[in-house]
Design an enzyme around this catalytic site. Structure first.
Site, mmCIF file in Angstrom:
data_model
loop_
_atom_site.group_PDB
_atom_site.id
_atom_site.type_symbol
_atom_site.label_atom_id
_atom_site.label_comp_id
_atom_site.label_asym_id
_atom_site.label_seq_id
_atom_site.Cartn_x
_atom_site.Cartn_y
_atom_site.Cartn_z
ATOM 1 N N ASP A 289 0.838 -1.199 0.000
ATOM 2 C CA ASP A 289 0.000 0.000 0.000
ATOM 3 C C ASP A 289 0.878 1.255 0.000
ATOM 4 O O ASP A 289 2.015 1.224 0.474
ATOM 5 C CB ASP A 289 -0.905 0.020 1.232
ATOM 6 C CG ASP A 289 -1.939 -1.089 1.218
ATOM 7 O OD1 ASP A 289 -2.336 -1.516 0.112
ATOM 8 O OD2 ASP A 289 -2.336 -1.537 2.313
ATOM 9 N N TYR B 12 6.859 -8.472 8.707
ATOM 10 C CA TYR B 12 6.545 -7.042 8.772
ATOM 11 C C TYR B 12 6.865 -6.488 10.154
ATOM 12 O O TYR B 12 6.810 -7.204 11.152
ATOM 13 C CB TYR B 12 5.052 -6.798 8.520
ATOM 14 C CG TYR B 12 4.529 -7.242 7.182
ATOM 15 C CD1 TYR B 12 4.476 -6.347 6.109
ATOM 16 C CD2 TYR B 12 4.079 -8.543 6.986
ATOM 17 C CE1 TYR B 12 3.985 -6.742 4.879
ATOM 18 C CE2 TYR B 12 3.594 -8.947 5.761
ATOM 19 C CZ TYR B 12 3.545 -8.050 4.703
ATOM 20 O OH TYR B 12 3.069 -8.457 3.481
ATOM 21 N N ASP C 299 -6.617 1.214 8.226
ATOM 22 C CA ASP C 299 -5.324 1.854 8.479
ATOM 23 C C ASP C 299 -5.532 3.352 8.653
ATOM 24 O O ASP C 299 -6.670 3.844 8.651
ATOM 25 C CB ASP C 299 -4.309 1.535 7.374
ATOM 26 C CG ASP C 299 -4.709 2.066 6.004
ATOM 27 O OD1 ASP C 299 -5.632 2.913 5.925
ATOM 28 O OD2 ASP C 299 -4.106 1.641 4.999
ATOM 29 N N ARG D 114 -3.439 -5.161 8.208
ATOM 30 C CA ARG D 114 -4.542 -4.241 8.563
ATOM 31 C C ARG D 114 -5.679 -4.988 9.253
ATOM 32 O O ARG D 114 -6.285 -4.501 10.204
ATOM 33 C CB ARG D 114 -5.075 -3.540 7.311
ATOM 34 C CG ARG D 114 -4.169 -2.469 6.758
ATOM 35 C CD ARG D 114 -4.814 -1.792 5.569
ATOM 36 N NE ARG D 114 -4.762 -2.594 4.359
ATOM 37 C CZ ARG D 114 -5.606 -2.487 3.341
ATOM 38 N NH1 ARG D 114 -6.615 -1.620 3.398
ATOM 39 N NH2 ARG D 114 -5.477 -3.237 2.265
#
Length: 311
Positions: free
Chosen positions: A45, A73, A87, A185
């Site tokens: 994203d 991550y 988010d 998310r």
């Protein structure tokens, strides 16, 4: 050579900055190398940063062959509100009180550890999943209700890095290792609900994808500085990235390979259906697999994908 083709065929790991789409990264690489055939694997994203694998020239054909089922991550989960996008880019749709124990590091660590395992996860409405031929995010932007089916995902690791408190609330800095197709998310959204509050993802960086890590990544500035003349210095080893055994081929075998003729295993111990990288002079010319005692083509790359290191 066709217009817009540089003769470059390779793989790159790029450290994507925040504020850019994955397609923006592809466009930057195209301009830096004078090559229109550039693609990426594993979309990030715009608000996310981190590792993005990019293929150049015939390297684009490896995008679907790379083993990147596991991704890692570093994420920041902020409590107190949910958003339309799950988010910080979305509009707030729900707020909730933040339980006091969320500021306790021991509690936070235990809560995250409890996430490890297999889950059914509903992806965010604002995602690139196709719904009746249209992207879910496009439908959501049109104000349409988007109902996505839950999918099975695996959270392999979930660790607390830090608890942050400020005037606006509590956030957890976390490290996750998850299966392909997992939305961080959604983890943030679901964790907030599970803990009796609301939450959204406020920062994200992909640190690894399969065996590739940020340590292998170049910046877009590095790529622009290298240009087509020195970009090979930044190229990933495609045989290593594929994670397949290497079958070195002779000049005569290369001619047969490019004609699609079967070849022997070259002494490699393979099981039926096992795949290998076919290599000559530091380039991968094909991905082949064993069928009835002979190697047969899965995909050939006539120009060769450069970057194979000596072993």
């Amino acid at each position: 050579m066709k217009r817009g083709q540089s003769g470059l065929n390779l793989l790159l790991a790029i450290a994507k900055p925040t504020g850019m789409t994955s397609h923006d990264v592809v466009d930057k690489v195209r301009r830096s190398l004078g090559e229109r055939r550039v693609g990426h694997a594993g979309t990030l994203d715009p608000a996310a940063s981190g590792l993005l694998v990019v293929g150049v020239g015939q390297g684009t054909r490896l995008m679907g062959m790379l083993t990147m089922d596991e991704k890692s991550y570093e994420a920041r989960i902020t409590f107190g509100s949910e958003t339309t996008t799950d988010d910080a880019e979305g509009e707030t749709v729900r707020t909730a009180e933040i339980p006091s124990q969320l500021a306790d590091a021991e509690y936070a660590g235990m809560a995250l550890h409890g996430l490890v395992g297999t889950h059914k996860q509903v992806p965010p409405a604002y995602s690139a999943i196709s719904v009746n031929g249209k992207r879910a995010y496009a439908l959501a932007r049109e104000g349409k209700d988007v109902e996505l089916e839950a999918r099975t995902i695996e959270i392999e690791e979930a660790q607390l890095l830090a608890v942050r408190e400020d005037g606006e609330g509590v956030s957890w800095d976390c490290a996750f290792t998850v299966s392909k197709g997992t939305y961080i998310r959604s983890i943030a959204r679901d964790l907030g609900r599970q803990l009796g509050t609301a939450a959204h993802l406020s920062a994200l960086c992909r640190t690894a994808s399969g065996k590739l890590t940020l340590a292998h990544a170049a910046t877009l500035e590095d790529v622009a500085e290298a240009g087509p003349e020195r970009i090979a210095e930044l190229a990933l080893d495609p045989a290593w990235a594929l994670g397949l055994p290497v079958r070195e081929v002779s000049e005569a075998e290369l001619a047969s390979l490019l004609q699609g003729k079967t070849l022997g295993t070259g002494g490699l111990a393979l099981s039926e259906g096992g795949r290998v990288s076919m290599v000559r002079d530091g380039k991968v010319y094909g991905i082949w697999e064993l069928a009835q005692g002979r190697l047969r083509t899965v995909a050939n790359f006539p120009a060769g994908i450069a970057g194979v290191h000596d072993r």
